[in-house]
Design an enzyme around this catalytic site. Structure first.
Site, short mmCIF file in Angstrom:
data_model
loop_
_atom_site.label_atom_id
_atom_site.label_comp_id
_atom_site.label_asym_id
_atom_site.label_seq_id
_atom_site.Cartn_x
_atom_site.Cartn_y
_atom_site.Cartn_z
N CYS A 83 0.83 -1.22 0.00
CA CYS A 83 0.00 0.00 0.00
C CYS A 83 0.86 1.27 0.00
O CYS A 83 1.51 1.58 1.00
CB CYS A 83 -0.92 -0.04 1.22
SG CYS A 83 -1.86 1.47 1.49
N CYS A 86 -0.13 3.89 2.63
CA CYS A 86 0.28 3.44 3.97
C CYS A 86 1.73 3.84 4.24
O CYS A 86 2.08 4.27 5.34
CB CYS A 86 0.13 1.93 4.10
SG CYS A 86 -1.57 1.34 3.92
#
Length: 159
Positions: A83, A86
């Site tokens: 991600c 993230c």
């Protein structure tokens, strides 16, 4: 050298794309020491952080019990190695875990074996997702990258 992002002005200043777009130069400056001054993702000795990486469903259940019984103010940070957003918000979360050492931040990798049931227990459908617990109750949730809101929620709940 002119930037290759000539249409950049058409993107909203506060959009995710604007925040995550980085201009890459054709030249590398070996004298640039700004990276040397950045905080490492490793914790230094004496670090006041209360950052815990959960690796199993048993660890997750224990952490969730502490959060729900009100004994421990907590933040659950749901993430994944693949991600991109993230990775953008991780340094901010680490910084805030140092600023609020009495709040335990639990990092939950959604792809970690054995944690698939954990995702269902807190209705997580996207990453990054942050859920904030205080007094045994989930007080707030942030889905996506919103650094301003993240800092605001932390200050309102845990200061």
């Amino acid at each position: 050298m002119k930037s290759q992002w000539s249409n950049f002005h058409q993107i909203g200043r506060n959009s995710f794309l604007a925040a995550s777009t980085v201009y890459v130069s054709n030249e590398f400056n070996f004298l640039n020491t700004s990276l040397l001054n950045r905080r490492s993702f490793c914790f230094a000795e004496g670090d006041r952080s209360s950052f815990v990486v959960l690796k199993s469903e048993a660890e997750f259940n224990s952490a969730l019990s502490k959060a729900r019984d009100g004994s421990l103010p907590s933040v659950f940070y749901f993430t994944a190695a693949w991600c991109g957003p993230c990775r953008l918000i991780s340094p901010v979360i680490l910084e805030l875990s140092n600023k609020y050492p009495d709040v335990t931040t639990y990092k939950v990798d959604i792809d970690e074996g054995g944690l698939s049931n954990a995702i269902g227990k807190l209705n997580v459908s996207a990453v990054p997702t942050l859920q904030f617990f205080k007094g045994g109750v989930k007080k707030a949730e942030i889905v996506g990258v919103d650094v301003v809101r993240l800092k605001s929620v932390m200050e309102q709940l845990y200061k």
